[in-house]
Design a protein around this motif. Structure first.
Motif, PDB file in Angstrom:
ATOM      1  N   ARG A 124       8.861   4.883  -2.527  1.00 54.27           N
ATOM      2  CA  ARG A 124       9.510   6.011  -3.206  1.00 54.27           C
ATOM      3  C   ARG A 124       9.153   7.308  -2.502  1.00 54.27           C
ATOM      4  NH1 ARG A 124      11.842   9.576  -5.862  1.00 54.27           N
ATOM      5  NH2 ARG A 124      11.586  10.128  -8.048  1.00 54.27           N
ATOM      6  N   ARG A 132       4.872   9.904   1.123  1.00 56.84           N
ATOM      7  CA  ARG A 132       5.677   9.226   0.110  1.00 56.84           C
ATOM      8  C   ARG A 132       4.962   9.325  -1.234  1.00 56.84           C
ATOM      9  NH1 ARG A 132      10.602   6.440   1.553  1.00 56.84           N
ATOM     10  NH2 ARG A 132      10.719   6.688   3.805  1.00 56.84           N
ATOM     11  N   ALA A 133       5.738   9.230  -2.326  1.00 53.85           N
ATOM     12  CA  ALA A 133       5.155   9.285  -3.657  1.00 53.85           C
ATOM     13  C   ALA A 133       4.428   7.985  -3.986  1.00 53.85           C
ATOM     14  CB  ALA A 133       6.234   9.554  -4.699  1.00 53.85           C
ATOM     15  N   LYS A 134       5.021   6.845  -3.580  1.00 52.67           N
ATOM     16  CA  LYS A 134       4.413   5.527  -3.781  1.00 52.67           C
ATOM     17  C   LYS A 134       4.560   4.761  -2.474  1.00 52.67           C
ATOM     18  CE  LYS A 134       5.848   3.665  -7.707  1.00 52.67           C
ATOM     19  NZ  LYS A 134       6.650   3.358  -8.887  1.00 52.67           N
ATOM     20  N   ALA A 135       4.667   3.436  -2.544  1.00 54.98           N
ATOM     21  CA  ALA A 135       4.788   2.654  -1.323  1.00 54.98           C
ATOM     22  C   ALA A 135       6.098   2.950  -0.588  1.00 54.98           C
ATOM     23  CB  ALA A 135       4.691   1.169  -1.637  1.00 54.98           C
ATOM     24  N   ARG A 163       0.818  -1.212   0.000  1.00 48.10           N
ATOM     25  CA  ARG A 163       0.000   0.000   0.000  1.00 48.10           C
ATOM     26  C   ARG A 163       0.852   1.262   0.000  1.00 48.10           C
ATOM     27  NH1 ARG A 163      -1.453   3.373   3.716  1.00 48.10           N
ATOM     28  NH2 ARG A 163      -0.618   3.340   5.824  1.00 48.10           N
ATOM     29  N   LYS A 164       0.282   2.335  -0.511  1.00 48.34           N
ATOM     30  CA  LYS A 164       0.955   3.631  -0.524  1.00 48.34           C
ATOM     31  C   LYS A 164       0.940   4.211   0.885  1.00 48.34           C
ATOM     32  CE  LYS A 164       0.700   8.313  -2.273  1.00 48.34           C
ATOM     33  NZ  LYS A 164       1.129   8.825  -0.982  1.00 48.34           N
TER      34      LYS A 164
END
Length: 157
Positions: free
Chosen positions: A150, A145-148, A140-141
């Motif tokens: 990143r 954060r930009a993603k999980a 999950r994100k």
């Protein structure tokens, strides 16, 4: 009673083949076996019945639905391992995820349906891992954060 006596008694129980009752085939009134397969977010509902080996996915032929040969090979793996290729007609409805996840879900469901139709195939399919649901799903994100994992680009100034 010592530990060795208890262990020997336990060993004699597990080595006795008559101790485990034989599983009964699970079939509906039409002679079909049904199983649900899952992979990532894909869910496949699979029905198998004796036939000429036709595989239909969401009302379409498998060559049309899964254009990539790798995905078709993936689906056929349980039938090849069980030496039942061309003996069962397979009807599948699958939804969710992408084509790769759907192919994995169909493979899982087909393997389970085969064991319901012929319980003795379980010993053949289990060591190859076809009956185990792959637990890997998308992480999950997280907030901040930009993603999980990143993070946003860092700017010193």
């Amino acid at each position: 009673m010592s530990e060795s006596q208890g262990f020997e008694a336990l060993q004699s129980l597990s080595s006795n083949p008559e101790a485990a009752p034989a599983r009964e085939p699970i079939r509906d009134q039409f002679g079909r076996s049904y199983a649900t397969g899952k992979r990532k977010n894909a869910i496949a509902r699979v029905w198998i019945k004796p036939g000429k080996g036709k595989i239909t996915i969401n009302g379409r032929d498998q060559e049309v639905y899964f254009a990539r040969p790798v995905l078709r090979m993936m689906i056929a793996q349980p039938l090849e391992i069980a030496d039942r290729l061309g003996q069962f007609d397979v009807e599948v409805t699958v939804k969710g995820s992408g084509l790769s996840g759907q192919a994995g879900a169909v493979r899982h469901g087909l393997a389970k349906a085969l064991t319901y139709y012929e319980p003795e195939l379980r010993a053949v399919l289990k060591p190859h891992g076809f009956l185990t649901r792959d637990p890997r799903v998308v992480e999950r994100k997280k907030y901040g954060r930009a993603k999980a994992r990143r993070s946003f680009q860092f700017s010193k100034r």
